[in-house]
Write an enzyme that holds these catalytic residues in place. Structure first.
Site, PDB file in Angstrom:
ATOM      1  N   ASP A  79      -3.042   4.418  -2.265  1.00 58.39           N
ATOM      2  CA  ASP A  79      -4.173   4.886  -1.471  1.00 58.39           C
ATOM      3  C   ASP A  79      -4.775   6.235  -1.747  1.00 58.39           C
ATOM      4  O   ASP A  79      -4.019   7.302  -1.877  1.00 58.39           O
ATOM      5  CB  ASP A  79      -3.698   4.724   0.185  1.00 58.39           C
ATOM      6  N   ASP A 118       0.867  -1.145   0.004  1.00 53.73           N
ATOM      7  CA  ASP A 118      -0.180   0.090   0.063  1.00 53.73           C
ATOM      8  C   ASP A 118       0.785   1.277   0.070  1.00 53.73           C
ATOM      9  O   ASP A 118       1.840   1.279   0.681  1.00 53.73           O
ATOM     10  CB  ASP A 118      -0.916   0.046   1.209  1.00 53.73           C
ATOM     11  N   HIS A 159     -11.111  -3.822   3.252  1.00 54.65           N
ATOM     12  CA  HIS A 159     -10.803  -3.616   4.722  1.00 54.65           C
ATOM     13  C   HIS A 159     -11.755  -2.307   5.006  1.00 54.65           C
ATOM     14  O   HIS A 159     -11.686  -1.968   6.154  1.00 54.65           O
ATOM     15  CB  HIS A 159      -9.448  -3.290   4.889  1.00 54.65           C
ATOM     16  N   ASP A 160     -12.521  -1.687   4.162  1.00 50.56           N
ATOM     17  CA  ASP A 160     -13.281  -0.413   4.229  1.00 50.56           C
ATOM     18  C   ASP A 160     -14.601  -0.796   4.275  1.00 50.56           C
ATOM     19  O   ASP A 160     -15.504   0.400   4.311  1.00 50.56           O
ATOM     20  CB  ASP A 160     -12.889   0.668   3.235  1.00 50.56           C
ATOM     21  N   GLU A 199      -6.459   3.696  -5.992  1.00 55.15           N
ATOM     22  CA  GLU A 199      -7.795   3.599  -5.044  1.00 55.15           C
ATOM     23  C   GLU A 199      -8.575   4.427  -5.888  1.00 55.15           C
ATOM     24  O   GLU A 199      -8.243   5.655  -5.944  1.00 55.15           O
ATOM     25  CB  GLU A 199      -7.749   3.748  -3.689  1.00 55.15           C
TER      26      GLU A 199
HETATM   27  C1  GLC Z   1      -7.958   4.553   1.797  1.00 56.25           C
HETATM   28  C2  GLC Z   1      -8.169   3.350   2.748  1.00 56.25           C
HETATM   29  C3  GLC Z   1      -8.600   3.726   3.876  1.00 56.25           C
HETATM   30  C4  GLC Z   1      -8.074   4.891   4.693  1.00 56.25           C
HETATM   31  C5  GLC Z   1      -8.177   5.994   3.760  1.00 56.25           C
HETATM   32  C6  GLC Z   1      -7.253   7.089   4.399  1.00 56.25           C
HETATM   33  O1  GLC Z   1      -9.575   4.720   1.513  1.00 56.25           O
HETATM   34  O2  GLC Z   1      -8.433   2.128   2.131  1.00 56.25           O
HETATM   35  O3  GLC Z   1      -8.453   2.429   4.858  1.00 56.25           O
HETATM   36  O4  GLC Z   1      -8.720   5.109   5.868  1.00 56.25           O
HETATM   37  O5  GLC Z   1      -7.563   5.706   2.392  1.00 56.25           O
HETATM   38  O6  GLC Z   1      -5.809   6.801   4.144  1.00 56.25           O
END
Ligand code: GLC
Length: 584
Positions: free
Chosen positions: A235, A133, A355-356, A289
């Site tokens: 991310d 990540d 994970h979100d 992402e």
């Molecule tokens: C992304 C990650 C998430 C995190 C956010 C801030 O969306 O998937 O888990 O909290 O970014 O870094």
């Protein structure tokens, strides 16, 4: 990003080593097959590991790298060939590692750099690649850069972040996804200025307009690439570019904040520079992402001629499911449209969990005792038979479910907790909020991996950082290993089928029985090989009507126990039934 529904990467030796890995672990074509633009990352099945919750080795209640190392043979046995690890860098853990305080070190909770090196070696020995990540929209406020930046207006690090001097009045409102007050500007008395944080107060946004900052990030990426990692998941990357004239946004913009925060002018320049400086020098898989707001946005990030990234990770599909269910017709339309738009150019990710978000089976299937296994297998069948690179979240291979937390004290996620406080402050209906987060909180997917029926599901000998789902006594890997028809063993059959049949990776996708509200049926076709996939997304027996009704076909897989069935294409499917045929 819109999935926050709670309101909201080689040294020379490495290149050589990895080409051996590639040959061992990725699909072979038959002589005569012609496939345009084959890539290892298109043929990958990505297994996402949330390190905090996977396996604790030292008994402190938190998963760690040694824990993952102890489970490498298990991971290999799944038939996956890429692992995406959520952030493992040094972090004060305001957002479970998404707040990085040192990009070149390992979080003390997770172990040491020596553990990391051992993990990477162990993966490569097993033919598994590692995607890290990359969290560079923001850092932690405890990162040295930020400490320097906030220390004085004249610090050489001042422009690593976004500041607004308070003598100019209040900055134009920006929405923060994680802030208690939803306010992305945080006043800092030290220099009488506000800093920007799209996420929590402890996650100040980095200023990508600063070439020095960009160079720091590129050098850091090379540090990991030189270690031999195989890719980066970037991310929140669609947010890195900002309009630093700070225009006022219309009232209520936060309801569609992606349209204002995503893909701002400058982003493609940064990606092209990153490609030139880093990505072009290594064989790395890259995925950002979020995919912007339009198909064009997504293409602009991943079409190969643009030299930016490899594949898009779009949220439309996962966003369909809401607390009150979802429409399969809409779900089919979204996946079919994305496939058609990317049929000739670009590449997609296929995922329904991470994970979100809530657990796969709880969000898109049916986690009742009666249907959990079969619906979980059905969803896995979908994920492993679509065009695009599947991203499969750890624990979903067991059919793990949401834990059903009822008290705010059970939650650990900063986003959930801050929003809870926000709702209290505005005197919202807290019963309704607790009900909502029992479906949508990110913690639903973060309970410890259920290894066996021993205390704490075999995750830790200590006190787990978040409660274990009480259903671990029956839903756990050890139990599922023993049962040839378990979700786990079914998932292994699916990954093998995908590995052995490149038609599932590259084949043309055609939707069938389009208006059927219960059944998702499609064919995949490549070089004369044609597969038919039929999935019942409902809890009732449902008719399916395709050109292939009752024709002879080879049934390759069925998620019902003893489902070897007849070799004629079925005209109806049992609740949550999934069948894969090879058409003759
Ligand atoms: C992304 C990650 C998430 C995190 C956010 C801030 O969306 O998937 O888990 O909290 O970014 O870094």
């Amino acid at each position: 990003m819109s999935s926050f529904s709670i309101s909201r990467f080689r040294a020379l030796f490495g290149v050589f080593f990895c080409s051996i890995v590639t040959a061992q672990s990725f699909a072979q074509t038959n002589p005569g097959d012609s496939i345009k633009d084959r890539k290892w990352w298109k043929e990958a099945v990505v297994y996402q590991i949330y390190p905090r919750s996977f396996k604790d080795d030292n008994g402190d209640g938190v998963g760690d790298l040694k824990g993952i190392i102890s489970k490498l043979d298990y991971i290999k046995s799944l038939g996956v060939n890429v692992v995406w690890l959520n952030p493992i860098y040094s972090s004060p853990n305001d957002d479970n590692g998404y707040d990085v305080s040192d990009y070149r070190n390992i979080m003390s909770d997770f172990g040491t750099m020596a553990d990391f090196d051992e993990l990477l070696k162990g993966m490569h020995q097993r033919g598994i690649k590692l995607v890290m990540d990359l969290v560079v929209n923001h850092s932690s406020d405890e990162h040295e850069w930020f400490k320097q930046s906030r220390s004085s207006r004249t610090s050489p690090y001042r422009d690593y972040y976004h500041w607004w001097n308070a003598e100019n009045g209040k900055p134009p409102y920006r929405y923060s996804l994680f802030d208690v007050n939803h306010d992305a500007w945080r006043y800092d008395s030290l220099t009488n200025a506000y800093y920007l944080h799209y996420f929590s107060r402890k996650q100040p946004d980095l200023d990508w307009e600063n070439p020095k900052l960009r160079q720091e990030v590129f050098n850091m990426m090379k540090f990991w690439a030189d270690k031999g990692i195989d890719g980066f998941r970037m991310d929140a990357f669609q947010y890195v570019a900002k309009d630093t004239t700070w225009p006022m946004f219309p009232k209520g913009f936060e309801k569609n904040f992606n349209q204002y925060y995503g893909m701002v002018t400058g982003l493609h320049g940064y990606l092209q520079e990153m490609h030139k400086e880093v990505l072009a020098k290594y064989d790395l898989m890259t995925v950002a992402e979020g995919a912007g707001n339009t198909y064009e946005d997504a293409h602009n990030m991943v079409d190969s001629a643009r030299r930016e990234l490899d594949m898009a990770y779009a949220f439309d599909g996962i966003d369909v499911a809401k607390q009150d269910g979802y429409s399969l017709l809409k779900f089919k339309r979204i996946f079919t449209r994305w496939d058609s738009v990317f049929a000739d150019q670009g590449w997609l990710s296929i995922f329904l969990a991470n994970h979100d978000n809530a657990r796969l089976v709880s969000r898109f299937g049916n986690d009742s005792r009666e249907f959990r296994e079969v619906s979980s297998k059905m969803l896995s069948t979908f994920l492993m038979t679509m065009r695009g690179t599947p991203y499969y979240y750890n624990g979903d291979e067991l059919g793990m479910t949401n834990p059903g937390f009822t008290k705010i004290e059970d939650y650990r996620d900063k986003a959930t907790l801050n929003e809870y406080q926000h709702m209290l402050n505005i005197h919202a209906d807290m019963t309704a909020y607790l009900k909502e987060i029992a479906f949508s909180s990110r913690d639903n997917a973060r309970t410890p991996f259920q290894w066996d029926d021993s205390q704490n599901a075999g995750f830790t000998t200590g006190i787990p950082w978040i409660k274990v789902n009480p259903n671990y006594k029956t839903i756990n890997a050890a139990e599922e290993e023993k049962d040839p028809n378990s979700c786990l063993n079914y998932f292994r059959r699916l990954t093998k089928l995908r590995r052995d049949n490149l038609v599932f990776v590259y084949g043309k996708y055609t939707l069938l029985d389009k208006d059927n509200p219960n059944i998702y049926a499609y064919t995949r076709e490549l070089n004369g090989k044609k597969m038919l996939v039929m999935l019942n997304f409902s809890s009732k027996t449902a008719a399916v009507n395709t050109l292939y009704n009752s024709v002879g076909a080879n049934r390759l897989l069925d998620n019902y126990v003893g489902g070897a069935g007849s070799n004629k294409v079925e005209v109806s499917l049992r609740p949550y039934e999934a069948v894969i045929y090879q058409l003759r």
